[in-house]
Design a protein around this motif. Structure first.
Motif, mmCIF file in Angstrom:
data_model
loop_
_atom_site.group_PDB
_atom_site.id
_atom_site.type_symbol
_atom_site.label_atom_id
_atom_site.label_comp_id
_atom_site.label_asym_id
_atom_site.label_seq_id
_atom_site.Cartn_x
_atom_site.Cartn_y
_atom_site.Cartn_z
ATOM 1 N N PRO A 161 23.799 -13.947 -40.766
ATOM 2 C CA PRO A 161 23.282 -13.732 -39.411
ATOM 3 C C PRO A 161 24.408 -13.762 -38.381
ATOM 4 O O PRO A 161 25.518 -14.226 -38.655
ATOM 5 C CB PRO A 161 22.327 -14.911 -39.204
ATOM 6 N N GLN A 162 24.083 -13.271 -37.202
ATOM 7 C CA GLN A 162 25.038 -13.340 -36.094
ATOM 8 C C GLN A 162 25.162 -14.810 -35.700
ATOM 9 O O GLN A 162 24.176 -15.542 -35.622
ATOM 10 C CB GLN A 162 24.509 -12.519 -34.916
ATOM 11 N N TYR B 14 17.218 -20.363 -35.537
ATOM 12 C CA TYR B 14 17.341 -18.938 -35.249
ATOM 13 C C TYR B 14 16.762 -18.639 -33.884
ATOM 14 O O TYR B 14 15.685 -19.097 -33.535
ATOM 15 C CB TYR B 14 16.611 -18.101 -36.307
ATOM 16 N N SER C 83 17.959 -12.879 -34.022
ATOM 17 C CA SER C 83 18.789 -12.732 -35.223
ATOM 18 C C SER C 83 20.044 -13.595 -35.160
ATOM 19 O O SER C 83 20.934 -13.462 -35.995
ATOM 20 C CB SER C 83 19.180 -11.255 -35.388
ATOM 21 N N THR C 84 20.126 -14.439 -34.169
ATOM 22 C CA THR C 84 21.311 -15.283 -33.974
ATOM 23 C C THR C 84 21.013 -16.710 -34.430
ATOM 24 O O THR C 84 19.999 -17.297 -34.065
ATOM 25 C CB THR C 84 21.712 -15.303 -32.481
#
Length: 185
Positions: free
Chosen positions: A20-21, A43, A46-47
């Motif tokens: 993930p970012q 989360y 998406s980070t």
């Protein structure tokens, strides 16, 4: 993703698939994703990030931990170091006062501060209100509030025997304290 607290430098287990970012509080080194803050990785879209928990000053109904710094016949003075489970930065303690009438809910007229606290005891209390300009009024008048850690005259960590007594494991001597009921009992 589990809800386990991670410490700075500790690897963070990731689900299978693409990495993930990485957001705040997380970094990657040598292909391993690690925490840079104490906290729970979460989360946000998406980070993956760890949010910084900022300490807040005590407010009414905040549960605080502090050590007894001074005693008088009418009150015990605390140096508050933890507010609602969040430790305060070093050097940013608050002062709390446990008045004789705030030690316990019953028999308030029979309370003697010297029989409830000693210097250096660690106390869990509940903030009643902002006291004078320098301190907060704190109560221990519930079963889960009171002394949670004390050292005996022999230097050993004392064990609670009842709600008003602690015993030294070295000497077996019993000293009076207003003990907090241990968590989970």
């Amino acid at each position: 993703m589990s809800s386990d607290v991670v410490l700075p430098g500790q690897p963070i287990p990731l689900p299978r698939g693409p990495v993930p970012q990485l957001g705040g509080g997380i970094y990657a080194r040598d292909g391993i994703v690690r925490a840079s803050l104490v906290g729970v990785p979460q989360y946000s879209g998406s980070t993956l990030e760890i949010k910084r928990t900022r300490p807040r000053p005590p407010a009414p109904n905040s549960v605080v931990l502090g050590s007894v710094t001074r005693l008088s016949p009418l009150q015990a003075v605390l140096s508050i170091t933890v507010v609602d489970g969040v430790p305060l930065p070093a050097g940013e303690e608050f002062t709390g006062v446990i008045r004789v009438q705030d030690v316990r809910a019953t028999e308030k007229d029979k309370v003697k501060i010297a029989d409830c606290f000693r210097g250096g005891d660690v106390v869990r209390g509940l903030v009643l209100s902002l006291g004078d300009a320098r301190s907060y009024y704190v109560t221990t008048a519930r079963n889960d509030l009171g002394v949670i850690f004390a050292t005996s005259e022999a230097g050993a960590t004392m064990e609670p025997v009842s709600w008003q007594e602690m015993r030294c494991p070295k000497t077996g001597k019993i000293e009076k304290r207003k003990c907090a009921k241990p968590e989970g009992l």
